[in-house]
Write a protein that holds these residues in place. Structure first.
Motif, PDB file in Angstrom:
ATOM      1  N   ILE A 229      38.107  42.891  41.627  1.00  0.00           N
ATOM      2  CA  ILE A 229      38.009  43.372  42.755  1.00  0.00           C
ATOM      3  C   ILE A 229      39.177  43.766  43.333  1.00  0.00           C
ATOM      4  O   ILE A 229      40.456  43.278  43.055  1.00  0.00           O
ATOM      5  CB  ILE A 229      37.632  42.072  43.723  1.00  0.00           C
ATOM      6  N   ASP A 230      39.466  45.159  43.714  1.00  0.00           N
ATOM      7  CA  ASP A 230      40.430  45.730  43.975  1.00  0.00           C
ATOM      8  C   ASP A 230      40.775  45.514  45.835  1.00  0.00           C
ATOM      9  O   ASP A 230      39.627  44.936  46.244  1.00  0.00           O
ATOM     10  CB  ASP A 230      40.607  47.365  43.809  1.00  0.00           C
ATOM     11  N   SER A 231      41.764  46.047  46.307  1.00  0.00           N
ATOM     12  CA  SER A 231      42.009  45.985  47.558  1.00  0.00           C
ATOM     13  C   SER A 231      41.103  46.388  48.499  1.00  0.00           C
ATOM     14  O   SER A 231      41.203  46.133  49.730  1.00  0.00           O
ATOM     15  CB  SER A 231      43.356  46.428  47.787  1.00  0.00           C
ATOM     16  N   ASN A 232      40.346  47.331  48.308  1.00  0.00           N
ATOM     17  CA  ASN A 232      39.269  48.013  49.035  1.00  0.00           C
ATOM     18  C   ASN A 232      37.812  47.335  49.141  1.00  0.00           C
ATOM     19  O   ASN A 232      36.946  48.056  49.391  1.00  0.00           O
ATOM     20  CB  ASN A 232      39.146  49.564  49.025  1.00  0.00           C
ATOM     21  N   VAL A 233      37.832  46.275  48.357  1.00  0.00           N
ATOM     22  CA  VAL A 233      36.539  45.755  48.191  1.00  0.00           C
ATOM     23  C   VAL A 233      36.538  44.190  48.610  1.00  0.00           C
ATOM     24  O   VAL A 233      37.288  43.601  48.587  1.00  0.00           O
ATOM     25  CB  VAL A 233      36.184  45.680  46.375  1.00  0.00           C
ATOM     26  N   ASP A 234      35.461  43.935  49.032  1.00  0.00           N
ATOM     27  CA  ASP A 234      35.280  42.407  49.505  1.00  0.00           C
ATOM     28  C   ASP A 234      35.250  41.771  48.569  1.00  0.00           C
ATOM     29  O   ASP A 234      34.418  41.620  47.512  1.00  0.00           O
ATOM     30  CB  ASP A 234      33.986  42.341  50.576  1.00  0.00           C
ATOM     31  N   PRO A 235      36.102  40.370  48.427  1.00  0.00           N
ATOM     32  CA  PRO A 235      35.913  39.547  47.334  1.00  0.00           C
ATOM     33  C   PRO A 235      34.595  38.924  47.282  1.00  0.00           C
ATOM     34  O   PRO A 235      34.490  38.254  46.311  1.00  0.00           O
ATOM     35  CB  PRO A 235      37.208  38.642  47.661  1.00  0.00           C
ATOM     36  N   ARG A 236      34.241  38.617  48.236  1.00  0.00           N
ATOM     37  CA  ARG A 236      32.617  37.770  48.367  1.00  0.00           C
ATOM     38  C   ARG A 236      31.582  38.685  47.717  1.00  0.00           C
ATOM     39  O   ARG A 236      30.345  38.110  47.824  1.00  0.00           O
ATOM     40  CB  ARG A 236      32.395  37.508  49.816  1.00  0.00           C
ATOM     41  N   LEU A 237      31.765  39.879  47.201  1.00  0.00           N
ATOM     42  CA  LEU A 237      30.814  40.540  46.608  1.00  0.00           C
ATOM     43  C   LEU A 237      30.285  39.974  45.236  1.00  0.00           C
ATOM     44  O   LEU A 237      29.108  39.970  44.966  1.00  0.00           O
ATOM     45  CB  LEU A 237      31.313  42.047  46.291  1.00  0.00           C
ATOM     46  N   VAL A 238      31.103  39.179  44.522  1.00  0.00           N
ATOM     47  CA  VAL A 238      30.763  38.567  43.266  1.00  0.00           C
ATOM     48  C   VAL A 238      31.052  37.114  43.445  1.00  0.00           C
ATOM     49  O   VAL A 238      31.860  36.733  44.230  1.00  0.00           O
ATOM     50  CB  VAL A 238      31.358  39.182  42.233  1.00  0.00           C
ATOM     51  N   MET A 239      30.534  36.402  42.527  1.00  0.00           N
ATOM     52  CA  MET A 239      30.759  34.838  42.719  1.00  0.00           C
ATOM     53  C   MET A 239      32.166  34.469  42.288  1.00  0.00           C
ATOM     54  O   MET A 239      32.813  33.723  42.846  1.00  0.00           O
ATOM     55  CB  MET A 239      29.530  34.242  41.681  1.00  0.00           C
ATOM     56  N   TYR A 240      32.486  35.205  41.029  1.00  0.00           N
ATOM     57  CA  TYR A 240      34.027  34.787  40.608  1.00  0.00           C
ATOM     58  C   TYR A 240      34.830  36.114  40.455  1.00  0.00           C
ATOM     59  O   TYR A 240      34.561  36.970  39.769  1.00  0.00           O
ATOM     60  CB  TYR A 240      33.967  34.117  39.316  1.00  0.00           C
ATOM     61  N   ALA A 241      35.599  36.346  41.679  1.00  0.00           N
ATOM     62  CA  ALA A 241      36.259  37.599  42.098  1.00  0.00           C
ATOM     63  C   ALA A 241      37.583  37.319  41.039  1.00  0.00           C
ATOM     64  O   ALA A 241      38.673  36.053  41.247  1.00  0.00           O
ATOM     65  CB  ALA A 241      36.515  37.824  43.246  1.00  0.00           C
ATOM     66  N   ILE A 242      38.093  38.543  40.653  1.00  0.00           N
ATOM     67  CA  ILE A 242      39.300  38.684  39.889  1.00  0.00           C
ATOM     68  C   ILE A 242      40.223  39.648  40.797  1.00  0.00           C
ATOM     69  O   ILE A 242      39.756  40.972  40.343  1.00  0.00           O
ATOM     70  CB  ILE A 242      39.269  38.733  38.468  1.00  0.00           C
ATOM     71  N   PRO A 243      41.003  39.389  41.601  1.00  0.00           N
ATOM     72  CA  PRO A 243      41.796  40.514  42.332  1.00  0.00           C
ATOM     73  C   PRO A 243      42.671  41.248  41.302  1.00  0.00           C
ATOM     74  O   PRO A 243      43.751  40.708  40.756  1.00  0.00           O
ATOM     75  CB  PRO A 243      42.595  39.759  43.443  1.00  0.00           C
ATOM     76  N   ALA A 244      42.614  42.474  41.251  1.00  0.00           N
ATOM     77  CA  ALA A 244      43.407  43.345  40.235  1.00  0.00           C
ATOM     78  C   ALA A 244      42.829  44.826  40.520  1.00  0.00           C
ATOM     79  O   ALA A 244      41.967  45.279  41.322  1.00  0.00           O
ATOM     80  CB  ALA A 244      42.957  43.112  38.913  1.00  0.00           C
TER      81      ALA A 244
END
Length: 340
Positions: A229-244
């Motif tokens: 998940i990048d900064s322009n994506v909602d982290p709730r889109l997937v079940m286990y988000a990895i901010p990168a």
């Protein structure tokens, strides 16, 4: 008072070809003395260097060419454990422009610099470790894992990850066909759906924004998802988000490699536990290895008998039935087969 004018010679000078220089041939260059080096001198230099390296080894680093990570190892030799230095080295902390940052991504943002959002790796590291544990647990239970990466630079990454997992690993590198999970009867056929498993147990998506159909279908089928998940994506889109950084190939290689290595570790642990369980049920003296032998003297396929060899090397024969339903048994006297 008039000054005496200087006499200027108008006599033309001899012209030289363009690009050439006039060299003074009167000078003589002395050749340097070249010291001859023998084979014994080379051996002495090598021994001196070896002694110096061995004496200073305890004060330096133990990194060598074989145990040092390089950029080309991201695809073929990924690390088994994530580290903060590896994430920073591959550029996982670079996000998108500040103007397009998703408001729900605020807890994972470290700050801004030059109009670019910087991702906090202190949050990315534990979330990546959590995703690795989930992948390892699913692989340990024998679950199927699908790696999705539909960009041209992500295709070799998902192919390598699926090959590393083995028979339980699959990949989608071209395009996620809509209805792959929600309309599986039309995609695979009714016979295939009834006899085989077509719904995976885990889907790992390297570019979630380009595969929203896959995310929706996994949500409908209750399939857990892991995504970068990048900064322009909602982290709730997937079940286990990895901010990168989802646009960096090196970041995708690192994260996908770590998750595939975790799946490989789960499969290996599952096989180890299974062998230990089998070894605990069957004592070593009672273990048998089934073998199939054919009598050369009969030279007939109907004269096939099954032989089992126990730990002492003795043959154990069993009665069986052929394709026609006729029962055969072993005669211990002459080792012949007869029909009942």
């Amino acid at each position: 008072m008039l000054r005496a004018a200087r006499r200027v010679s108008l006599r033309p000078r001899p012209s030289l070809p363009r690009g050439s220089r006039q060299v003074n041939t009167d000078l003589t260059l002395d050749e340097p003395d070249v010291q001859e080096i023998t084979w014994n001198d080379l051996q002495e230099l090598r021994n001196d260097r070896r002694v110096l390296v061995n004496s200073m080894m305890q004060y330096g680093s133990d990194q060598q060419k074989d145990n040092t990570w390089t950029i080309r190892d991201g695809l073929h030799r990924p690390p088994s454990e994530p580290t903060l230095s590896a994430l920073l080295a591959c550029g996982a902390h670079f996000g998108h422009a500040t103007q397009i940052m998703n408001p729900n991504f605020m807890p994972y943002a470290y700050g801004t610099r030059a109009g670019v959002t910087l991702i906090d790796m202190e949050h990315t590291l534990p979330l990546l470790r959590r995703a690795a544990k989930v992948t390892r647990a699913i692989a340990y239970e024998g679950g199927q894992i699908v790696f999705v990466g539909t960009r041209p630079d992500l295709r070799p990454i998902v192919e390598k990850a699926a090959a590393r997992v083995g028979p339980l690993g699959y990949h989608v590198g071209e395009r996620w066909l809509p209805g792959t999970l929600t309309n599986k009867f039309q995609m695979f056929g009714e016979t295939t759906v009834e006899t085989q498993k077509v719904v995976p147990d885990l889907v790992i998506i390297l570019n979630p924004l380009a595969n929203l159909n896959a995310v929706r279908e996994c949500a409908v089928e209750h399939v857990p998802t892991i995504g970068i998940i990048d900064s322009n994506v909602d982290p709730r889109l997937v079940m286990y988000a990895i901010p990168a950084n989802d646009e960096s190939t090196r970041t995708a290689e690192l994260i996908c490699g770590i998750l595939s290595m975790a799946a490989r570790a789960g499969i290996d642990e599952r096989g180890k536990v299974f062998h230990e369980f089998v070894d605990g049920l069957v004592p070593p003296s009672e273990r048998v290895d089934p073998e199939i032998k054919i009598h050369d003297e009969d030279a007939d396929l109907d004269q096939l008998r099954r032989v089992q060899v126990d730990a002492q090397g003795n043959e154990i024969s069993e009665d069986y039935e052929d394709d026609d339903g006729e029962a055969y048994y072993e005669e211990e006297s002459d080792n012949k087969h007869s029909v009942q």
